[in-house]
Design a protein around this motif. Structure first.
Motif, short mmCIF file in Angstrom:
data_model
loop_
_atom_site.label_atom_id
_atom_site.label_comp_id
_atom_site.label_asym_id
_atom_site.label_seq_id
_atom_site.Cartn_x
_atom_site.Cartn_y
_atom_site.Cartn_z
N VAL A 170 73.60 7.55 92.19
CA VAL A 170 72.30 8.19 91.96
C VAL A 170 71.24 7.22 92.46
O VAL A 170 70.96 6.21 91.82
CB VAL A 170 72.09 8.52 90.46
CG1 VAL A 170 70.70 9.10 90.23
CG2 VAL A 170 73.16 9.49 89.98
N ASP A 171 70.70 7.50 93.65
CA ASP A 171 69.73 6.60 94.27
C ASP A 171 68.32 7.19 94.19
O ASP A 171 68.07 8.18 93.51
CB ASP A 171 70.14 6.31 95.72
CG ASP A 171 70.35 7.60 96.53
OD1 ASP A 171 69.90 8.67 96.08
OD2 ASP A 171 70.96 7.52 97.61
N GLU A 172 67.39 6.55 94.93
CA GLU A 172 65.99 7.01 94.89
C GLU A 172 65.84 8.43 95.44
O GLU A 172 64.99 9.19 94.98
CB GLU A 172 65.09 6.04 95.66
CG GLU A 172 64.89 4.70 94.96
CD GLU A 172 64.31 4.84 93.56
OE1 GLU A 172 63.37 5.65 93.37
OE2 GLU A 172 64.79 4.14 92.65
N ALA A 174 68.02 10.84 95.12
CA ALA A 174 68.44 11.73 94.03
C ALA A 174 67.32 11.87 93.00
O ALA A 174 67.05 12.97 92.51
CB ALA A 174 69.70 11.19 93.36
N LYS A 175 66.67 10.76 92.70
CA LYS A 175 65.58 10.79 91.71
C LYS A 175 64.41 11.63 92.21
O LYS A 175 63.78 12.35 91.43
CB LYS A 175 65.12 9.36 91.38
CG LYS A 175 66.16 8.58 90.59
CD LYS A 175 65.74 7.14 90.38
CE LYS A 175 66.82 6.35 89.65
NZ LYS A 175 66.49 4.93 89.50
N THR A 176 64.13 11.55 93.50
CA THR A 176 63.07 12.37 94.10
C THR A 176 63.43 13.85 94.02
O THR A 176 62.59 14.69 93.66
CB THR A 176 62.82 11.97 95.56
OG1 THR A 176 62.45 10.59 95.60
CG2 THR A 176 61.71 12.81 96.19
N GLU A 177 64.67 14.17 94.35
CA GLU A 177 65.13 15.57 94.26
C GLU A 177 65.05 16.09 92.82
O GLU A 177 64.70 17.25 92.59
CB GLU A 177 66.57 15.69 94.78
CG GLU A 177 66.68 15.56 96.29
CD GLU A 177 68.08 15.86 96.80
OE1 GLU A 177 68.89 16.44 96.05
OE2 GLU A 177 68.36 15.50 97.97
N LEU A 178 65.36 15.21 91.87
CA LEU A 178 65.30 15.59 90.46
C LEU A 178 63.85 15.89 90.04
O LEU A 178 63.60 16.90 89.36
CB LEU A 178 65.87 14.46 89.59
CG LEU A 178 65.88 14.70 88.08
CD1 LEU A 178 66.75 15.90 87.72
CD2 LEU A 178 66.37 13.45 87.35
N GLN A 179 62.93 15.05 90.47
CA GLN A 179 61.52 15.28 90.13
C GLN A 179 61.02 16.58 90.75
O GLN A 179 60.23 17.31 90.13
CB GLN A 179 60.65 14.10 90.57
CG GLN A 179 60.99 12.78 89.90
CD GLN A 179 61.02 12.84 88.38
OE1 GLN A 179 60.25 13.56 87.76
NE2 GLN A 179 61.94 12.11 87.77
N LEU A 180 61.47 16.90 91.96
CA LEU A 180 61.09 18.17 92.60
C LEU A 180 61.67 19.36 91.84
O LEU A 180 61.01 20.41 91.71
CB LEU A 180 61.57 18.19 94.06
CG LEU A 180 60.77 17.32 95.04
CD1 LEU A 180 61.48 17.26 96.39
CD2 LEU A 180 59.35 17.88 95.21
N TRP A 181 62.88 19.19 91.33
CA TRP A 181 63.48 20.26 90.52
C TRP A 181 62.61 20.54 89.30
O TRP A 181 62.31 21.70 88.99
CB TRP A 181 64.90 19.85 90.08
CG TRP A 181 65.59 20.94 89.32
CD1 TRP A 181 66.42 21.91 89.82
CD2 TRP A 181 65.49 21.21 87.91
NE1 TRP A 181 66.85 22.75 88.83
CE2 TRP A 181 66.29 22.35 87.64
CE3 TRP A 181 64.81 20.59 86.85
CZ2 TRP A 181 66.42 22.88 86.37
CZ3 TRP A 181 64.93 21.13 85.58
CH2 TRP A 181 65.73 22.25 85.34
#
Length: 209
Positions: A170-172, A174-181
């Motif tokens: 889980v990299d940056e 993935a974290k960006t995609e999570l925040q967009l979700w």
């Protein structure tokens, strides 16, 4: 120690939503994040999260049907949330929980810091990890456990699990995609899953009476 005793001790150390936000801002003004560990990365995430929460406090709304469901809760409840300022999921979820709690005076939202409440955290591990945020719904009078939610809504969990299966970490990105979700979801999954969990438990209790 009985769970109710752990709940009671944690509630004694808990904060209102406004107190929690104020404490985090005070720490940031000192160049600190919450929690037992301090680092540049955690401070950076804490600063991002403060901005996120400011925005969400203004933009999150509760649909009429969910407001009605919240108003139908009959017994007084304590919504106890385990959190930390550096946690990105907590920054997305806590403002939603706060807006939900505001819909019914019978809901008392209290927030505790994970690293200061390890006994409580140990009762609500996720696959053996101290993942946060975690919402614990309690009967206010008896401190009986009703249900819990967290650390993420199901759609967000799936996103991270799928990403990890594909990339191994889980990299940056993935974290960006999570925040967009979270941005696209607008807090609806969090609301619906919490309400469903409470309704399911309360209905099952009534059927046993």
């Amino acid at each position: 120690m009985k769970n109710q005793e752990i709940f009671r001790k944690s509630i004694e150390k808990s904060h209102s939503y406004i107190e929690y936000r104020t404490l985090l801002k005070s720490l940031l003004s000192q160049g600190k994040s919450s929690g037992s560990e301090q680092s540049e990365a955690l401070l950076h995430y804490s600063e991002l999260n403060d901005t996120r929460m400011n925005r969400l406090d203004k933009t999150i709304s509760i649909p009429t049907e969910n407001v009605e469901k919240l108003k139908q809760l009959e017994n007084e409840q304590i919504w106890l949330v385990i959190s930390e300022g550096w946690c990105g999921d907590a920054a997305q979820i806590l403002p939603v929980i706060n807006k939900m709690a505001e819909q019914n005076t019978k809901i008392n939202l209290r927030i505790v810091f994970r690293d200061e409440n390890d006994e409580l955290m140990q009762l609500f591990l996720t696959n053996g990890t101290r993942s946060i945020p975690k919402l614990i719904v309690l009967d206010k009078d008896t401190l009986e456990f009703i249900t819990d939610f967290g650390p993420r809504p199901n759609g967000a969990k799936k996103l991270i699990l799928d990403y990890k299966a594909q990339h191994g970490i889980v990299d940056e990105t993935a974290k960006t995609e999570l925040q967009l979700w979270y941005l696209h979801d607008k807090g609806l999954s969090t609301q619906n899953e919490i309400l469903e969990a409470i309704e399911t438990k309360l209905l099952s209790q009534k059927s046993l009476e």
